[in-house]
Design a protein around this motif. Sequence first.
Motif: not given
Length: 448
Positions: A114-119
Amino acid sequence: MQQVVNVQQPIITPRKFKVYQHRQLDKIEALKKVPDDMRFEMKVVANVLPFRVNEYVFNELIDWENVPNDPLFQLTFPQKDMLEPSAYQRMADLMSGKHTTNEVFDLATQLRDEMNPHPAGQMQMNVPHVDGEPLPGMQHKYRETVLFFPAQGQYCHSYCTFCFRWAQFVGKATRFNSNDADQLHRYLAQHKEVTDLLVTGGDPMVMRTRKLAHYLEGLLQPEFEHIKTIRIGTKSLTFWPYRFITDPDADDLLRLLERLVDGGKHVSIMAHLNHPNELRTEVCQEAIRRLRATGVQIRCQAPLLKHINDDPDVWASMWEKQVQLGLIPYYMFVERDTGAKRYFEVPLERTWEIFQKAYQQVSGIARTVRGPSMSAGPGKVEVQGVTEIAGEKVFALRFIQGRNPDWVQRPFFAKYDPDATWLHHLKPAFGEEKFFFEDEYSKMSAMD
C-alpha cells in the motif's frame, strides 16, 4: 623561500563493524534511555519498513540528549508516524497479542504493498531489454546514463528511514540486482549513446573491492571509450567512513579508484549527505581526504525532509561545509512519493522557499547545487519558483533531465497549489488541459 609545512594526518584506530537490525533493537544500549512505549512503536514500524544501524552511527553521530528530535536519530531510527495511523494500529494490535512470525510477515507485506514500493515506473519503464528479454539489475531511464545494481551491494551500512529504495531491503519483494558483469559490459558496448554508468544499490561500498573491480575494471578497455564517467552512489562516507581508511581492503579500494582515474575515466562519488552533523567527525574528514587524493570528485545530494533538514540554515551550513572539505553540492531532491513519505514530505512551495533562502546565504562556489528536483516518472522536474503571470499564481517548472531529451530545459507552468507535494498533484496553468509532455509520456508508458 617559503617553508613547506607538513600537515600530520590523524591516526585513525581501526573499528569493528557491528550492525543491529529490527530483532536486535533491545540490544542497543543507548535505546535504554528511550521510554518503553517509544521502543514498542519503533518495533512496530521496523517490522514494516527496513531498519539497520551500526555502532558508529549511533555512538558518534546521534546526540542522545536530543532524542527523539536529533536529526540523525530521525534519519536512522523508525518513528510511529512513518506509518499511516490505520496501518500502524493493525500491526501494533497484532504484535500486542499472540502472533506468529508468519502472521507478522504477511501483514507487513500487505502494508508495504500500500506504500507505492516502486515509484516512477521503475519496474515497468526503466528496465532495458535485449531480444525482448529484460536485463535484471539494470535501469536505463535517461539516454546518457545506465544504472547498475550489483547483487553484492543490495544493502547498506545503515538504512535511512526516508529511503525511496526501501523495497529493495524487505520481505520477498522483487529486487533489482545482478552479478553478471559480462551482461553489463555487453549492454554498454552496444549502446554508444551511454556516457555514464551509475553503480548503485543499496550501497556498492558494502562490497569487497575485488567484487567492485570485477564490474568496473573492464571499462578501461578500448571498446568502452564512450563511457566517460563512472558514478558510485554511497552513504558510506558518513555512515561507515572506515571503509576508506582501516577496512582490510581500504587501500585496495583507493588504488582501484586511482586506476580508473588514470585510465581516463571521470569517477564521481555520489555522496548522500542529509545533515551537516554527518560531516563533523575526524574519521569522516580523513575519509574525504583519502578519497580526493585518488583524483575522484565527490558530489553531494539529499532530499529535503521534514524532521531532519527542513530549515534553510541547515542546508546553507551543509553546503558551506561541503565546499570547505572539497565536496561539490549537487542536488536538493523532493522526497519521493513512496514508503514513509507522509512523515517526511514538505509542500513544494515550502521546499522551494527553503532552497531559495539557503541559496541566498552561500557564495557562488556552492551554487553548483540544483533543485528542488522531483525524480518523477517523466524525468527530473525542478521547481524554479512561485510567481504570478497574467494575474494567475503559478509554479514555474522545468525538466533537468527527461525520458525524451527534447523536454530538458523547457519551462512549463502549473496552477498554484499550496498543498502539492509531488508532480502528480499539479495541474496545468492558463487553462491548458495537459502539460506539454503528457501525451508522449502516456505513449511511452503504454509501450512498456
